[in-house]
Design an enzyme around this catalytic site. Structure first.
Site, mmCIF file in Angstrom:
data_model
loop_
_atom_site.group_PDB
_atom_site.id
_atom_site.type_symbol
_atom_site.label_atom_id
_atom_site.label_comp_id
_atom_site.label_asym_id
_atom_site.label_seq_id
_atom_site.Cartn_x
_atom_site.Cartn_y
_atom_site.Cartn_z
ATOM 1 N N THR A 14 0.815 -1.227 0.000
ATOM 2 C CA THR A 14 0.000 0.000 0.000
ATOM 3 C C THR A 14 0.844 1.269 0.000
ATOM 4 O OG1 THR A 14 -1.824 -1.075 1.114
ATOM 5 C CG2 THR A 14 -1.697 1.288 1.374
ATOM 6 N N ASP A 59 1.397 -6.446 -4.753
ATOM 7 C CA ASP A 59 0.516 -6.410 -3.587
ATOM 8 C C ASP A 59 0.947 -7.628 -2.785
ATOM 9 O OD1 ASP A 59 -1.693 -7.140 -1.871
ATOM 10 O OD2 ASP A 59 -2.888 -5.684 -2.974
ATOM 11 N N SER A 60 1.255 -7.460 -1.526
ATOM 12 C CA SER A 60 1.868 -8.582 -0.793
ATOM 13 C C SER A 60 0.914 -9.753 -0.589
ATOM 14 C CB SER A 60 2.470 -8.114 0.530
ATOM 15 O OG SER A 60 1.482 -8.009 1.534
ATOM 16 N N THR A 91 1.312 -4.804 4.058
ATOM 17 C CA THR A 91 1.085 -5.260 5.434
ATOM 18 C C THR A 91 0.499 -6.674 5.499
ATOM 19 O OG1 THR A 91 -1.116 -4.243 5.469
ATOM 20 C CG2 THR A 91 0.714 -2.926 6.312
ATOM 21 N N THR A 162 2.590 -9.920 14.127
ATOM 22 C CA THR A 162 1.452 -10.432 13.367
ATOM 23 C C THR A 162 0.542 -9.254 13.031
ATOM 24 O OG1 THR A 162 -0.223 -12.181 13.318
ATOM 25 C CG2 THR A 162 -0.041 -11.007 15.382
ATOM 26 N N GLN A 274 -4.368 -21.500 18.025
ATOM 27 C CA GLN A 274 -5.069 -20.437 17.286
ATOM 28 C C GLN A 274 -5.254 -19.189 18.145
ATOM 29 O OE1 GLN A 274 -9.218 -21.914 16.653
ATOM 30 N NE2 GLN A 274 -8.214 -23.649 15.707
ATOM 31 N N CYS A 275 -4.979 -19.279 19.438
ATOM 32 C CA CYS A 275 -5.095 -18.085 20.295
ATOM 33 C C CYS A 275 -3.972 -17.108 19.948
ATOM 34 C CB CYS A 275 -4.969 -18.455 21.769
ATOM 35 S SG CYS A 275 -6.302 -19.507 22.319
#
Ligand code: ASP
Length: 338
Positions: A14, A59-60, A91, A162, A274-275
Site C-alpha cells: 500500500t 501487492d503482498s 502489510t 502479526t 489459534q489463540c
C-alpha cells in the site's frame, strides 16, 4: 555524528500504491514519490539513503516463497555497503516476510526493518511518512541488529509480529513478546529485549521443492477432508492451528489416525495455538495426551507466521528430518520461548 547510509528496498504494498478503477495497485517509480513526499520531522535530519526498487513489485497478497529469495538477495548483495536496511512491504504478509528474513539473515549485525502503511504515501493523511521516517531514524541512529517490523510508533521483533487489524493504523502486534522500542517524542529502544549478537550465518535457500500446509481445527472438521489433503499432496510439513493450549478433538479417531499415519510417513507436524496469546502444552488436557507419542511437535508460543516460515526454511535448507524436529523445538533467532 558519522553519516549512516541506509538502503530502502521497495517491494510494493500500500505504501507505494495508487487508486485505479479496479482498486489500489502498486506502482513502479517509487523514487519520485519518495523524493516528493518524504520530509524529515521538524528539527531533524534524515540519514542518507538509496532506494532499490525490486523488479516485480507486488501487492503482498501475491507473495510467494521465491519473493523471499529476492528480498534476501537485495540485503545480502548490499550488506557490506550499507549500515542498515528498510524493506517497504505490504502489510498483508509483512509478518511472514519479516519472520522468514529473520531465519535467512541469522546473526545479522545490522538492522533490517520492515515497514509499510495502511494509506499510500501519495495520499493525504498517509501513515507512511511517519512509519518510514521513524524506521530510517532507528536504522541509522538507534540500530537494533535483528530483523524487525516498525509500525505506528512501535518496533517489534519481526518473527514475533502479526497483523492484527485490517484497517487500523496500529495494524501490528507482538502478542507473545514485548515490543523492542517505541517512537514518541523520543525514540527509545529496550536494549535488554534485543536478540543478542550471534555468529553471522546467512543462508538463502531455494524455496521451490517443499509443500507445507496450515490446518485450522474447527468444530465439525471433516477427517476425510484432512486425509485427502494429506494423501494427495504428499506434504513435507503440516502446521496445525489447534485450540487453546494445543487441544485437538481426540474423539475424532479418523483425524488422529490420519495425523499418525502422516507423521509415520515422514510429514513433520507442528502444533501451534489459534489463540493470539499462545502457549502449547501437550498433555495438559487428556485430549492432547497422545500428540507427543504420535510425534507431533509443540510449537509453544510461535505465531503462525513464524511457525510456517521456520518449517519451510528448515526444509529448504535440506536438513535431516530429526535435525528439523530438534530445531523446531528450540529458538533459532528469538522466535519462540520453550
Ligand atoms: N494488500 C496490501 C498489501 O499487503 C495491504 C497493505 O499493504 O496494507 O500489499
Amino acid at each position: 555524528m558519522v553519516d549512516k547510509q541506509i538502503l530502502i528496498i521497495y517491494t510494493g504494498g500500500t505504501i507505494g500504491m495508487q487508486k485505479t478503477e479496479s482498486g489500489y495497485l502498486p506502482i513502479s517509480g517509487f523514487r519520485s514519490v519518495i523524493e516528493e513526499k518524504l520530509h524529515p520531522p521538524a528539527g531533524s535530519v534524515l540519514p542518507e539513503y538509496d532506494l532499490l526498487e525490486l523488479e516485480h513489485i507486488i501487492d503482498s497478497a501475491n507473495l510467494v516463497p521465491q519473493n523471499w529469495n529476492n528480498i534476501a538477495a537485495a540485503v545480502i548483495d548490499n550488506y557490506e555497503k550499507y549500515d542498515g536496511f528498510i524493506v517497504l512491504h505490504g502489510t498483508d504478509t509483512m509478518a511472514y516476510s519479516a519472520s522468514m528474513l529473520s531465519f535467512i539473515l541469522s546473526g545479522s549485525d545490522k538492522p533490517v526493518i520492515f515497514t509499510g502503511s495502511q494509506i499510500p504515501l501519495i495520499e493525504p493523511r498517509s501513515d507512511a511518512q511517519e512509519n518510514l521516517c521513524n524506521a530510517l531514524m532507528i536504522a541509522a541512529y538507534h540500530p537494533v541488529p535483528e530483523v524487525t517490523v516498525f509500525f505506528h510508533g512501535k518496533l517489534f521483533r519481526g518473527n514475533r509480529s502479526t497483523k492484527s487489524k485490517s484497517t487500523g493504523l496500529d495494524a501490528f502486534e507482538s502478542p507473545n513478546y514485548p515490543w523492542l522500542g517505541q517512537a514518541g517524542p523520543q525514540i527509545e529502544i529496550h536494549t535488554e529485549l534485543v536478540w543478542p549478537e550471534q555468529p553471522k550465518h546467512f543462508s538463502n535457500p531455494e524455496f521451490s521443492k517443499h509443500s507445507v500446509a496450515i490446518l485450522p481445527i474447527y468444530p465439525g472438521l471433516d477427517a476425510g477432508l484432512v486425509n485427502s489433503i494429506l494423501e494427495s499432496s504428499h506434504l513435507d510439513g503440516l502446521i496445525i492451528q489447534s485450540y487453546g493450549v494445543g487441544n485437538l478433538p481426540d474423539q475424532n479417531q479418523q483425524l488422529i489416525d490420519s495425523l499418525r499415519s502422516a507423521a509415520e510417513s515422514g510429514c513433520i507436524i507442528l502444533n501451534i495455538s489459534q489463540c493470539l496469546q499462545a502457549e502449547v502444552f501437550h498433555g495438559h488436557y487428556a485430549c492432547s495426551a497422545e500428540l507427543n507419542e504420535i510425534g507431533i511437535i509443540s510449537g509453544a508460543n510461535m505465531t503462525t507466521e513464524a511457525a510456517y516460515t521456520k518449517l519451510i526454511f528448515l526444509l529448504a535448507c535440506g536438513l535431516p528430518r530429526e535435525d528439523i524436529q530438534i530445531r523446531l523445538s528450540e529458538s533459532l533467532v528469538g522466535e519462540v520461548d520453550h
